[in-house]
Design an enzyme around this catalytic site. Structure first.
Site, PDB file in Angstrom:
ATOM      1  N   LYS A 126      -3.292  -8.140   5.864  1.00 32.86           N
ATOM      2  CA  LYS A 126      -3.950  -8.232   4.565  1.00 32.86           C
ATOM      3  C   LYS A 126      -3.396  -9.391   3.748  1.00 32.86           C
ATOM      4  O   LYS A 126      -4.158 -10.181   3.175  1.00 32.86           O
ATOM      5  CB  LYS A 126      -3.813  -6.930   3.784  1.00 32.86           C
ATOM      6  N   ASP A 144      -8.021  -4.425  -0.411  1.00 33.04           N
ATOM      7  CA  ASP A 144      -7.027  -3.780  -1.257  1.00 33.04           C
ATOM      8  C   ASP A 144      -7.641  -2.509  -1.818  1.00 33.04           C
ATOM      9  O   ASP A 144      -8.735  -2.101  -1.416  1.00 33.04           O
ATOM     10  CB  ASP A 144      -6.553  -4.728  -2.367  1.00 33.04           C
TER      11      ASP A 144
END
Length: 218
Positions: A126, A144
């Site tokens: 990420k 997120d």
């Protein structure tokens, strides 16, 4: 988690178009001057607000302006500078280890490559994707808490993890992923909030499947 009604193919196309129309120039709210500062900021932003990170980083970057200085930093010194950030103990350790990896494996230069970024200590997929999205406009998706929530409310994913949600969004949107990531972050942060979402004047209200909150596992 409640059963989610999935968006149809035509709806996905409309949702994509509306995001791009309403957020044509969206970028991160993290403040940075170079690739090193962006990577550090993204690492700090995990489970911490961008606003808080932007308060912390000026002093941090003044003390440690590059990977070499951070690689040789005193752990307690780094902790003291980021102590108002969530999980500052682990983040301080990871920041130093990341910098040491950069110095040892990449001659002190942050690698601008997804796989190489992931190879750095303390950097997951990420974080690497967010850096690549922001710095190179790479056609990647990062998930997120905001993106995860928005994806579920719009029926774009029913995944229980951020990684699987990323796969769903990548497969369904295919292109303009960097713009869509940034758009979904801002939309989730300011409009489609976890508590009291602003549905009255939402441009996506016709596509919303649920106003519940969703939380990724892992």
């Amino acid at each position: 988690m409640a059963k989610i009604k999935m968006a149809k193919k035509d709806d996905i196309g409309q949702i994509k178009g509306l995001f791009l129309e309403n957020y044509p120039d969206s970028v991160t709210e993290l403040q940075y001057k170079n690739l090193y500062e962006l990577l550090v900021s993204v690492m700090l932003s995990a489970q911490c607000t961008d606003k808080r990170v932007n308060i912390i980083t000026p002093a941090l970057f003044k003390a440690y302006p590059d990977p070499i200085s951070l690689a040789n930093a005193d752990l307690e010194g780094v902790k003291d500078l980021i102590k108002s950030c969530s999980f500052f103990n682990n983040k301080a350790k990871n920041l130093i280890k990341m910098a040491q990896s950069v110095v040892e494996n990449f001659d002190g230069e942050i690698p601008l490559d997804q796989k190489k970024l992931i190879s750095l200590a303390g950097v997951g997929q990420k974080t690497a994707n967010v850096v690549m999205i922001e710095y190179t406009q790479a056609n990647l998706m990062a998930v997120d808490t905001h993106v995860f929530r928005v994806a579920h409310r719009l029926g774009l994913s029913k995944a229980t993890t951020a990684a699987k949600c990323e796969e769903d969004l990548t497969k369904k949107f295919k292109t303009n992923l960097h713009q869509l990531h940034q758009a979904m972050v801002l939309f989730g942060r300011y409009k489609c909030k976890a508590i009291k979402p602003e549905c009255g004047d939402c441009f996506l209200v016709d596509y919303c499947k649920s106003k519940e909150g969703f939380k990724a596992k892992g």
